[in-house]
Design a protein around this motif. Structure first.
Motif, PDB file in Angstrom:
ATOM      1  N   LYS A 141      -5.507  -0.396 -10.810  1.00  0.00           N
ATOM      2  CA  LYS A 141      -5.704  -0.820  -9.430  1.00  0.00           C
ATOM      3  C   LYS A 141      -6.510   0.225  -8.659  1.00  0.00           C
ATOM      4  O   LYS A 141      -6.620   1.371  -9.068  1.00  0.00           O
ATOM      5  CB  LYS A 141      -4.357  -1.064  -8.751  1.00  0.00           C
ATOM      6  CG  LYS A 141      -3.538  -2.179  -9.383  1.00  0.00           C
ATOM      7  CD  LYS A 141      -2.212  -2.364  -8.659  1.00  0.00           C
ATOM      8  CE  LYS A 141      -1.383  -3.479  -9.307  1.00  0.00           C
ATOM      9  NZ  LYS A 141      -0.075  -3.656  -8.631  1.00  0.00           N
ATOM     10  N   SER A 142      -7.054  -0.203  -7.533  1.00  0.00           N
ATOM     11  CA  SER A 142      -7.876   0.696  -6.731  1.00  0.00           C
ATOM     12  C   SER A 142      -7.012   1.717  -5.991  1.00  0.00           C
ATOM     13  O   SER A 142      -6.104   1.336  -5.246  1.00  0.00           O
ATOM     14  CB  SER A 142      -8.691  -0.120  -5.718  1.00  0.00           C
ATOM     15  OG  SER A 142      -9.421   0.726  -4.859  1.00  0.00           O
ATOM     16  N   PRO A 143      -7.273   3.018  -6.184  1.00  0.00           N
ATOM     17  CA  PRO A 143      -6.510   4.033  -5.455  1.00  0.00           C
ATOM     18  C   PRO A 143      -6.899   4.038  -3.982  1.00  0.00           C
ATOM     19  O   PRO A 143      -8.074   4.173  -3.648  1.00  0.00           O
ATOM     20  CB  PRO A 143      -6.918   5.341  -6.146  1.00  0.00           C
ATOM     21  CG  PRO A 143      -8.234   5.057  -6.782  1.00  0.00           C
ATOM     22  CD  PRO A 143      -8.238   3.606  -7.135  1.00  0.00           C
ATOM     23  N   GLU A 144      -5.926   3.903  -3.102  1.00  0.00           N
ATOM     24  CA  GLU A 144      -6.231   3.756  -1.677  1.00  0.00           C
ATOM     25  C   GLU A 144      -5.296   4.550  -0.776  1.00  0.00           C
ATOM     26  O   GLU A 144      -5.515   4.620   0.439  1.00  0.00           O
ATOM     27  CB  GLU A 144      -6.134   2.273  -1.295  1.00  0.00           C
ATOM     28  CG  GLU A 144      -4.762   1.677  -1.602  1.00  0.00           C
ATOM     29  CD  GLU A 144      -4.673   0.192  -1.295  1.00  0.00           C
ATOM     30  OE1 GLU A 144      -5.715  -0.416  -1.025  1.00  0.00           O
ATOM     31  OE2 GLU A 144      -3.545  -0.329  -1.332  1.00  0.00           O
ATOM     32  N   LYS A 145      -4.266   5.136  -1.357  1.00  0.00           N
ATOM     33  CA  LYS A 145      -3.246   5.779  -0.538  1.00  0.00           C
ATOM     34  C   LYS A 145      -3.730   7.076   0.106  1.00  0.00           C
ATOM     35  O   LYS A 145      -3.341   7.390   1.230  1.00  0.00           O
ATOM     36  CB  LYS A 145      -1.987   6.051  -1.374  1.00  0.00           C
ATOM     37  CG  LYS A 145      -1.360   4.793  -1.976  1.00  0.00           C
ATOM     38  CD  LYS A 145      -1.089   3.739  -0.918  1.00  0.00           C
ATOM     39  CE  LYS A 145      -0.466   2.488  -1.531  1.00  0.00           C
ATOM     40  NZ  LYS A 145      -0.328   1.393  -0.553  1.00  0.00           N
ATOM     41  N   LEU A 146      -4.562   7.833  -0.593  1.00  0.00           N
ATOM     42  CA  LEU A 146      -5.038   9.088  -0.014  1.00  0.00           C
ATOM     43  C   LEU A 146      -5.905   8.822   1.210  1.00  0.00           C
ATOM     44  O   LEU A 146      -5.874   9.569   2.186  1.00  0.00           O
ATOM     45  CB  LEU A 146      -5.815   9.891  -1.061  1.00  0.00           C
ATOM     46  CG  LEU A 146      -6.098  11.348  -0.691  1.00  0.00           C
ATOM     47  CD1 LEU A 146      -4.822  12.107  -0.395  1.00  0.00           C
ATOM     48  CD2 LEU A 146      -6.881  12.046  -1.804  1.00  0.00           C
TER      49      LEU A 146
END
Length: 399
Positions: free
Chosen positions: A138-143
């Motif tokens: 999945k696309s990392p988006e939390k940072l």
């Protein structure tokens, strides 16, 4: 079940006491999720046994007003303990947002130590969540979300009163986020706020935060090829950092061309060939070093900066050719045939034609790394007879 109940109640009492007595130092330890302290791991185990903690919070007269903070914080502890980084981050972010609302209402800056921990944790948890997302395809988006949250925190601190001294710590956490994401251009607006806003006095910030700020802004100046400013800022960071912490010193040594002893002392031997390439003008050696240690340099956030050293290596190579020619024919030493540079590069197993070399030299002249002009018809670069190779910020590369 009874022991789990006792641990949760004990935590709630300590949280309540820390807030009521305005004990920021005690409160920060209760929020330090990733510290893996035995007390917090024990609490997480208790929460996974006794899951009706919401009722305990509501029953507590002192803690009920902080229900939104505590409920989501407990869920973050639960998820963290079982290794679910994504859910842990999401729950902690909700808790942190609720904490910020309370922090706004507190008149004094007593809770700054706790806010520092929240700013640190939101970044660290986001990095772990992104790794988990990436591993799941999945696309990392939390940072990126953590960066938005930290900007919100910065806005809360960027006002009048003692709380503003916390702005620089949050700024440095933002720098770490932006460097990690490769969006360093976003640093500019924060830097502008710190350096131009009248509400901030740089000297009033804690020395720890000033060192970190000068280190990151110094790295930005290197990236932007503003070497005098980079030297000033990195030198400040090196001078004022805690010498007892080797990690601090080896980070700020980026502003220095170190010898082998220094590299070995701080376990930075991967820079040895980079340094040697700068000294010798060996472009092939630099490229090999960047390729060999690419992962380490990317992880350290210096890869793009090290790539920019190619121009300094070209300068050093041309300088060596100049000195050799000066020994043979001092009168014409300043007239350097582009074909000679082509041959030197060929000896280094780098294939370039005259036109490509001319482009490289033109860039060196434009960036003031070489003083001279082209005699295009004869394919010669005519070097200045006075200081043809300006020193980098007044400091020559070690011979």
């Amino acid at each position: 079940m009874g022991e789990a109940h006792r641990r949760i109640t004990d935590y709630l009492n300590r949280f309540s006491d820390a807030v009521s007595t305005q004990d920021g130092a005690s409160l920060k330890h209760l929020l330090s999720l990733s510290s893996n302290s035995p007390a917090l791991l024990s609490l997480a185990d208790a929460l996974n046994v006794f899951q009706d903690f919401n009722r305990l919070i509501k029953q507590s007269d002192n803690d009920s007003q902080f229900g939104e903070i505590l409920v989501h914080l407990f869920r973050a502890f639960q998820s963290y303990r079982v290794g679910n980084s994504i859910d842990s981050y999401q729950a902690f972010e909700k808790s942190a947002n609720s904490f910020i609302q309370e922090f706004r209402n507190w008149d004094t800056a007593w809770a700054l130590p706790a806010l520092y921990v929240i700013a640190y944790e939101i970044r660290v948890l986001a990095e772990r969540a992104d790794k988990e997302l990436a591993s799941n395809g999945k696309s990392p988006e939390k940072l990126k979300g953590a960066g938005s949250f930290l900007m919100k925190v910065f806005g809360v601190l960027a006002g009048k009163g003692l709380k503003r001294v916390g702005a620089l710590y949050v700024t440095c956490q933002l720098f770490k986020v932006y460097f990690k994401l490769g969006t360093v251009h976003l640093c500019r607006s924060v830097i502008r706020s710190i350096e131009t806003a009248r509400i901030f006095d740089f000297e009033e910030f804690p020395i720890r935060d000033k060192v970190a700020y000068m280190y990151y802004t110094g790295r930005l100046e290197v990236f932007n090829e503003n070497f005098p400013a980079a030297d000033h800022k990195l030198s400040y960071a090196l001078k004022h950092c805690n010498p007892q912490r080797e990690a601090n010193t080896c980070c700020t040594c980026e502003g220095i061309l170190p010898n082998d002893w220094l590299l070995e002392k701080y376990n930075l031997v991967e820079y040895r060939n980079v340094v040697q390439a700068l000294k010798s003008g060996d472009l092939q050696l630099l490229r090999h070093a960047l390729e060999e240690h690419e992962d380490r340099f990317l992880q350290s956030g210096v890869y793009l900066v090290l790539e920019k050293l190619e121009l300094q290596v070209y300068q050093r190579l041309i300088k060596k050719i100049y000195f050799i020619q000066k020994q043979k024919d001092p009168v014409k030493a300043h007239q350097l045939k582009l074909e000679v540079i082509v041959k030197a590069l060929k000896w280094l197993e780098i294939a370039m034609d005259v036109d490509e070399v001319e482009c490289i030299v033109a860039i060196l002249i434009y960036k003031n790394l070489v003083k001279g002009y082209f005699a295009h018809k004869s394919k010669v670069v005519v070097l200045s007879k006075q200081d043809p190779f300006p020193k980098l910020n007044g400091k020559p590369v070690n011979s």
